[in-house]
Design an enzyme around this catalytic site. Structure first.
Site, PDB file in Angstrom:
ATOM      1  N   SER A 101     -20.705  28.808  -8.743  1.00  0.00           N
ATOM      2  CA  SER A 101     -21.256  27.691  -9.518  1.00  0.00           C
ATOM      3  C   SER A 101     -21.942  26.650  -8.634  1.00  0.00           C
ATOM      4  O   SER A 101     -22.252  25.569  -9.122  1.00  0.00           O
ATOM      5  CB  SER A 101     -20.131  27.021 -10.324  1.00  0.00           C
ATOM      6  N   LYS A 124     -15.180  19.898 -15.264  1.00  0.00           N
ATOM      7  CA  LYS A 124     -16.229  19.381 -14.393  1.00  0.00           C
ATOM      8  C   LYS A 124     -16.843  18.101 -14.966  1.00  0.00           C
ATOM      9  O   LYS A 124     -17.192  17.176 -14.216  1.00  0.00           O
ATOM     10  CB  LYS A 124     -17.310  20.437 -14.193  1.00  0.00           C
TER      11      LYS A 124
END
Length: 1107
Positions: free
Chosen positions: A983, A1026
Site C-alpha cells: 500500500s 488509515k
C-alpha cells in the site's frame, strides 16, 4: 309362521318341570360380554367354562349333556301333533298375509308375551340363546291354553325359520359367523331404544351386515351399497347400557348370536315413504300378553351379573283372542329412525361329505390349527372349546362349521372374511377359510419369533441379576465387606440413566462398566476405567440450555457491555432472528479480527449472556500440541480429553459458546499441527461427530457456537480461514474512545479503586489528552490502564491527606481479624521464649500465615473530599506525555511524503523520506538505497516506484535528467518496526518525484495505494484505520484508490469529519492533486552541473588562494 292366536295350541304347559328348568336357567341367565375384539362369549356354567378366553370367542350354544346334534335348536323334540299344528298354522298365516298385506313384504312372527318390569320375559316365538342351553340358548314357558293339564312335557320355543323383515345393524371391521357370539356397541339412541323395545316384546332378532368401508361407524344403513348383501340372522341374547369414556350420554352393548346366513333383498332406510306409509295403529292393535309372575331363584352368579335384558323361562297367560288384524312383529319399529331390510335365507349348496378335496382341505385346516395352537395358547383354548361343543367328535362331519370357525378365529382382512361368509359352496368356503388361516399361521410364526427373542434377552438379564444377588449373599454370609466398587458401579449407572446417550456411546459405556465390575480395585486398569467412565458420564449427552431469542434483550445486553461494534452486533442479532424463526439454531463459527483492545474477547462473553448460553474460553496462542485439541490416548498416564470436551464437562450443556482466543498465533511443533486439528473442530459438516482421542466415541458439537479471535488473518492457514465467518473490528476513533472512557472505563476504574460514591472527577479534556498524548492505539486497553492509574493515584492522595488517624490499623481489623492477629503474635512470642532457631521451612510457613488475608473494615471517606483531574494536572497522575504528535514535520521539505499504514495496533501515519546523497554532476552514477526495516513486498514497491518515477520524468520532463545522475537514499522512519504490505507505492513515487522536481508536498495530505509499472492504483485494505490515523495526524485530505470507494462510503461520519477523501484510479490523478501549481518550465530544466565549468571555478579559486 304362527300367528299369535295359535300360540296356546303349540306351547303347552310344562308345570311339572318348571322348578328344574328355572333352577338351571338361573345359573345361565346372567350373560356378560367378553371385552375383546371379534366374536364374544357369554358366561357359561362352571363345568363348561374354558380356562382362558381369546379375542375371538368360539363358544357355541351348548345343548343337553346327551344332545347328539351340532348347534341343536331344541332341548327336547316336539311331538308329532305339535309339529303338524305348526305347519298348518304357518300355511294359514302365510295366506292371510298375502291377501291382506299386498304392499308389505315383511311377514309376521309369533306374538311375544309381555315383558315384566325387570326386563326379563319368556319368549313365545323364540328364545334367548344366551340364557339357556342348546343352540337357541333360552327356554320359554307359554300359556297353558290348548294343552291338557296332565301334559307335563316342556317344549322349547323355536327360532323362526322364516323372518322376512328385520331391523338391520351394520357391523364394522369383521363380519359375524353363524354359531359364534359377538358383542356390539350401539351409540345411536334411536337404535338403542328400538333394541330395548324388541327385547321387551320378545322379538330380539336383527340382521347383521358388514360395512364395506373399514372406517365407517354408524348404527343405521343409509345406503344399500354401503354394506355387503350377505349377512347373518342374529338373536340378541342380552343388552345393557354403558357410559361413554367422556362421560357424556350412554351407549348400549348388545350380545348377538348368529343363527344362519341371510341375503339382503331390499333396504327400507329410515324416513322412506314405505316406512312412513305403514299405519302405526297396527302396533296398538296387537294384543298385549299378560305375564304370570313366577318366583325367581337368585344365585350368586345372577347377583353378580350386570345384564339389563336377558331371557328366562316364564309362564305366560295370553288374553282372549281379539278380533283385530293379524299382528306384525316388526311394525312397531316403523316409529324409530332405524334401517329395516327384507331378507331371504341362504342355504348351503349340496356337497359330498366323502369328497377327497373336502377331506384334504379339512385335514389341512386341522393341521394348521395344530401348528398355530402349538405357538399360541389363545388358539389352543379356542380350539378346545370348539371341540367340546362338537358332540360328534369328528370334524370331518361338519366341514362347513369348521370353515366358519377358522374364519371366526382368524384376524384376516374384512373383505377376505366376508368372502368366506358369502360362499355357499362348502368346498369354496373351505379354500378361502384355509387361505385366511394360513395368513394367521404366518402371523403366529412371526409373533412366536419375536416372543422368543424378547424372552432370551430378558432371561439373560434375569440370570445376570440372579447371579449378582447370589454373589452379594455369599459375600454377606462370609463377612466380606464391600470394597466400594459396587457403589461406584451403581453411581455410574444412575448418572448414565439421567443422560440421553446415543446408542454407540451407551454400548461403550456398558462394556466399560462391565469391565470395571470385574476388575480388582488394586489393578492399574481399574483407575483408568474409572476415570474414563467418570468423563463419559460428565458429558452432557442430550442436555441443552434454554436459549433466549429476545431481540430487545440482546440489544440491551450488547449495548450495556460494548460501545459501537455495529457490525458484530448486527451479526448476532441476525443469528438470533434466524433462531426465532426456525425455533432452533445450529452452531456457527465466527472469527473476530481486529487490533488489540477493541473488545474481541469480551464481546464473546456478551454474546453468550445475550443468548442465554454457557460461556467457556481457552487460548491457542503458542499452542503446539495437538492433544490439547483432540485429547490424549488413554494408554498414557495422566491422559485427559481435549479442551473442547473439557468445556462441555464444565458447561454441562451441549450448546455452549466456546471462545478460541488468539487463533492467528497458533504454533506448530514436533507434536503435530494444532491448526490442522482445528479443521475438523471448526467445520460444521464434520463436527457433528467429533472424535476425541481420549473418549474415542463421537461427540456432537454441531450445536456449539464457536467464536474465534485474531489480530490478523495473514498467519491463519487458508483452509482454516475458509471455515470461519470473518467479522472485522476496526479501531476506535477519538470520539468513540472518549465515549467508552466516560461510560465504561472510568466508572469501573473508580469502583475498583475504592472510590465509588466519592467526588473524584476525570474531566473530558483530561480524557482527550490521554487519547492524544498517551494512548494513540486503536484499542482502549492502554486507555483503561491509564484511567485506572489516575484513580489509584487519587486514592493514594486521599488516604495520605486524611492521614492514619482516619482509620487506625487497630480499628481496621474485625473481630475475626483481631483473633487471627493475636494467634500469630502468640506463636511468635512462644518461639522467642523457647529460644529455638526456626528452620527455613518453619519461617516460610510463618510468613505464609502472616500474609493470609484477614477480614478488615473498609475506610469511609468524608463527603468533603473533592478531587478533579483535568488536562493541566494530568501529568501529576500519569507522568509526562509519551507522544507529542503523529506529525514529524510541520513543513515538509522536498522528498518527504506522509503515507498511511495498517498494523496490528491499528492505523498509523508513515512518512517516506528521500534525499540526494551527492551533487548532480556529469560524472556521477545513479543509485538507490533503501532503509527502514522494509520486508520483501515494500522493497518491491520501492523498486516499482523508482522505475515509474523515472518514466514520468522522462516523459513529462525530458530535459530534467535528475534520475540519470542522482544517488538517492529512501528511508521509512521507525526502523525498529518491521514494515510490509502492498500500500506504499504511490507514497514512494510521490516522494521520489518531489525530490526530482525540488517541490515540497502539502503536509496536510496523506495517501495510500499500491502502484503498478503502468501507473494503475490498486485496492488496499484497512481504509478505516488509515483514515483514523490521518485524522489523528491532522490531515485534511486522504488520497486512496477508487476501488476502495465503497469502504469510504461505509465509514461513519464522525470518522470522516474534517477529512476530504479523494479516490484516484491512475497516478496521473495523484500527480495533479499533489503538484497543482507546478512550474513545468522550471521543472523541465536540468539540474546537472557541467564538468568544465566546475574545473574553471576550482582553478580560479586555487589561484586566488595562492595570491
Amino acid at each position: 309362521m304362527l300367528s299369535r292366536q295359535r300360540i296356546p295350541r303349540i306351547l303347552a304347559s310344562r308345570t311339572s318341570l318348571a322348578h328344574s328348568i328355572r333352577s338351571f336357567t338361573s345359573t345361565t341367565s346372567s350373560i356378560r360380554p367378553v371385552a375383546a375384539a371379534g366374536q364374544h362369549a357369554v358366561t357359561r356354567p362352571r363345568h363348561e367354562r374354558p380356562t382362558n378366553l381369546s379375542s375371538f370367542s368360539t363358544y357355541t350354544a351348548l345343548g343337553k349333556k346327551n344332545d347328539k346334534g351340532f348347534f341343536d335348536n331344541s332341548i327336547e323334540p316336539l311331538s308329532e301333533e305339535e309339529r303338524k299344528a305348526n305347519v298348518e298354522h304357518a300355511e294359514a298365516e302365510a295366506k292371510e298375509a298375502e291377501s291382506k298385506q299386498a304392499k308389505s313384504k315383511s311377514s309376521t312372527s309369533d306374538a311375544p308375551p309381555p315383558a315384566p318390569e325387570d326386563g326379563k320375559a319368556g319368549a313365545a316365538g323364540g328364545s334367548s340363546a344366551g340364557s339357556g342351553s342348546g343352540a337357541d340358548g333360552g327356554s320359554g314357558d307359554g300359556g297353558k291354553r290348548g294343552r291338557k293339564p296332565g301334559d307335563k312335557a316342556l317344549a322349547k320355543p323355536v327360532v323362526p325359520e322364516i323372518y322376512p323383515q328385520v331391523m338391520a345393524i351394520p357391523i364394522a371391521k369383521r363380519p359375524l359367523f353363524p354359531g359364534f357370539y359377538k358383542a356390539i356397541t350401539i351409540k345411536d339412541p334411536n337404535v338403542a331404544a328400538a333394541i330395548t323395545e324388541m327385547i321387551k316384546r320378545g322379538q330380539p332378532y336383527v340382521g347383521a351386515f358388514l360395512f364395506k368401508d373399514e372406517n365407517a361407524d354408524d348404527d343405521v344403513i343409509r345406503n344399500r351399497d354401503d354394506v355387503y348383501d350377505v349377512g347373518v340372522f342374529a338373536q340378541i341374547t342380552s343388552a345393557f347400557p354403558m357410559n361413554n369414556q367422556n362421560g357424556e350420554g350412554a351407549s348400549l352393548t348388545a350380545i348377538l348370536y348368529p343363527h344362519r346366513r341371510i341375503k339382503l333383498s331390499e333396504l327400507i332406510p329410515p324416513g322412506s315413504p314405505e316406512a312412513a306409509s305403514i299405519d302405526g295403529a297396527k302396533e296398538g292393535a296387537a294384543p298385549e300378553p299378560v305375564p304370570e309372575p313366577i318366583p325367581k331363584v337368585t344365585d350368586e352368579s345372577e347377583q353378580k351379573g350386570d345384564v339389563v335384558a336377558s331371557f328366562e323361562e316364564s309362564a305366560v297367560t295370553p288374553r282372549p283372542e281379539p278380533s283385530q288384524k293379524p299382528y306384525e312383529p316388526t311394525s312397531f319399529l316403523k316409529k324409530y329412525p332405524v334401517s329395516l331390510v327384507n331378507v331371504e335365507n341362504l342355504t348351503e349348496e349340496p356337497y359330498d361329505p366323502k369328497s377327497q378335496v373336502i377331506r384334504a382341505v379339512t385335514n389341512e385346516i386341522v393341521n394348521v390349527f395344530k401348528e398355530v395352537a402349538s405357538m399360541n395358547s389363545l388358539f389352543r383354548d379356542q380350539i378346545s372349546t370348539f371341540s367340546m361343543s362338537q358332540s360328534t367328535g369328528n370334524v370331518m362331519a361338519e366341514p362347513a362349521k369348521l370353515a366358519d370357525f377358522a374364519a371366526a378365529v382368524s384376524a384376516g382382512e374384512p373383505a377376505e372374511l366376508q368372502e368366506v361368509l358369502s360362499s355357499l359352496n362348502v368346498e369354496e368356503r373351505m379354500h378361502k377359510a384355509l387361505l385366511v388361516l394360513k395368513k394367521e399361521h404366518v402371523n403366529a410364526q412371526l409373533q412366536s419369533k419375536i416372543t422368543k427373542d424378547v424372552e432370551q434377552k430378558i432371561t439373560k438379564r434375569q440370570r445376570e441379576y440372579w447371579l449378582m444377588e447370589q454373589m452379594k449373599g455369599i459375600r454377606r454370609e462370609l463377612g466380606i465387606e464391600s470394597d466400594g466398587k459396587d457403589k461406584l458401579v451403581e453411581k455410574f449407572k444412575e448418572l448414565a440413566d439421567k443422560l440421553a446417550m446415543p446408542e454407540a456411546v451407551r454400548k461403550v459405556f456398558d462394556d466399560e462398566l462391565n469391565k470395571l465390575a470385574h476388575l480388582e480395585p488394586a489393578a492399574s486398569e481399574f483407575n483408568v476405567t474409572r476415570n474414563y467412565l467418570d468423563w463419559l458420564t460428565n458429558i452432557p449427552w442430550g442436555q441443552s440450555s434454554a436459549e433466549n431469542f429476545d431481540i430487545l434483550n440482546a440489544v440491551k445486553v450488547l449495548d450495556e457491555d460494548h460501545y459501537g461494534l455495529k457490525d458484530v452486533k448486527d451479526r448476532i442479532l441476525e443469528f438470533i432472528a434466524v433462531g426465532k424463526l426456525r425455533g432452533t439454531v445450529e452452531g456457527k463459527i465466527l472469527c473476530f479480527v481486529g487490533p488489540p483492545g477493541v473488545g474481541k474477547t469480551s464481546i464473546g462473553k456478551s454474546i453468550a449472556r445475550a443468548l442465554g448460553r454457557q460461556y467457556y474460553r481457552f487460548s491457542v496462542g503458542g499452542l503446539t500440541d495437538v492433544a490439547e485439541i483432540k485429547g490424549h490416548r488413554r494408554t498414557y498416564v495422566g491422559a485427559l480429553p481435549g479442551r473442547v470436551i473439557q468445556a462441555l464437562k464444565k458447561c454441562k450443556t451441549e450448546n455452549p459458546l466456546i471462545l478460541i482466543d488468539e487463533i492467528d498465533k497458533i504454533g506448530r511443533g514436533y507434536q503435530g499441527d494444532p491448526s490442522s486439528a482445528l479443521l475438523e473442530l471448526l467445520d460444521p459438516e464434520q463436527n457433528g461427530s467429533f472424535l476425541d482421542h481420549y473418549l474415542d466415541v463421537p461427540v456432537d458439537l454441531s450445536k456449539v457456537l464457536f467464536v474465534c479471535t485474531a489480530n490478523l488473518t495473514d498467519t491463519i492457514p487458508r483452509p482454516l480461514l475458509d471455515r470461519m465467518e470473518v467479522i472485522r473490528l476496526s479501531g476506535y476513533v477519538a470520539d468513540e474512545k472518549m465515549a467508552i472512557a466516560e461510560k465504561y472505563l472510568a466508572p469501573q476504574a473508580q469502583e475498583m479503586a475504592g472510590l465509588k460514591g466519592v467526588d473524584v472527577q476525570l474531566t473530558k479534556d483530561a480524557i482527550e489528552e490521554l487519547n492524544k498524548s498517551y494512548c494513540r492505539e486503536s484499542g482502549v486497553r492502554n486507555l483503561k490502564k491509564k484511567i485506572e492509574q489516575v484513580y489509584r493515584k487519587s486514592a493514594l492522595k486521599i488516604v495520605q491527606d486524611l492521614g492514619e488517624q482516619a482509620l487506625p490499623e487497630s480499628e481496621a481489623l474485625t473481630e475475626e481479624g483481631k483473633a487471627a492477629q493475636e494467634e500469630t503474635e502468640k506463636k511468635k512470642s512462644e518461639e522467642a521464649a523457647s529460644g529455638e532457631t526456626s528452620s527455613p521451612k518453619a519461617a516460610t510457613e510463618a510468613s505464609e500465615k502472616e500474609t493470609t488475608e484477614k477480614p478488615r473494615v473498609a475506610m469511609k471517606i468524608p463527603e468533603g473530599v473533592h478531587v478533579v483531574i483535568n488536562k493541566d494536572n494530568l501529568k501529576d497522575y500519569v507522568g509526562p506525555p509519551i507522544f507529542t504528535s503523529d506529525r514529524l514535520y510541520d513543513v515538509t521539505p522536498p522528498g518527504v511524503t506522509m503515507g498511511l499504514a495498517w498494523t496490528s495496533m491499528g492505523g498509523a501515519a508513515m512518512y517516506v523520506e528521500s534525499i540526494l546523497q551527492s551533487a548532480l554532476t556529469s560524472k556521477s552514477a545513479p543509485s538507490l538505497e533503501i532503509t527502514g526495516n522494509l520486508k520483501t513486498v515494500m522493497k518491491e514497491s520501492s523498486a516499482i516506484a523508482y522505475s515509474y518515477a523515472k518514466a514520468v520524468m522522462a516523459k513529462d520532463f525530458p530535459k530534467n535528467r535528475f534520475f540519470d545522475k542522482a544517488k538517492i537514499h529512501v528511508h521509512v522512519p521507525e526502523g525498529a518496526v518491521q514494515k510490509d504490505g502492498p500500500s506504499a507505492g504511490i507514497t514512494m513515487t510521490t516522494s521520489l518525484l518531489s525530490l526530482a522536481l525540488d517541490t515540497p508536498i502539502d503536509p496536510q495530505i496523506a495517501m495510500t495505494g499500491e502502484l503498478t509499472l503502468t501507473g494503475k492504483v490498486l485496492r488496499i485494505g484497512g481504509l478505516r484505520e488509515k483514515t483514523v490515523a490521518a485524522r489523528r495526524a491532522g490531515c485534511k485530505m486522504v488520497v486512496f484508490p477508487e476501488d476502495n470507494m465503497s469502504d469510504w462510503l461505509e465509514l461513519p461520519e464522525n470518522v470522516k469529519e474534517g477529512i476530504e477523501g479523494r479516490p484516484v484510479r491512475w497516478y496521473s490523478e495523484v500527480f495533479d492533486l499533489i503538484f497543482p501549481k507546478l512550474d513545468r518550465e522550471k521543472a523541465n530544466k536540468s539540474r546537472i552541473i557541467e564538468d568544465d565549468k566546475s574545473e574553471k571555478e576550482e582553478s580560479k579559486k586555487k589561484n586566488d588562494d595562492d595570491e
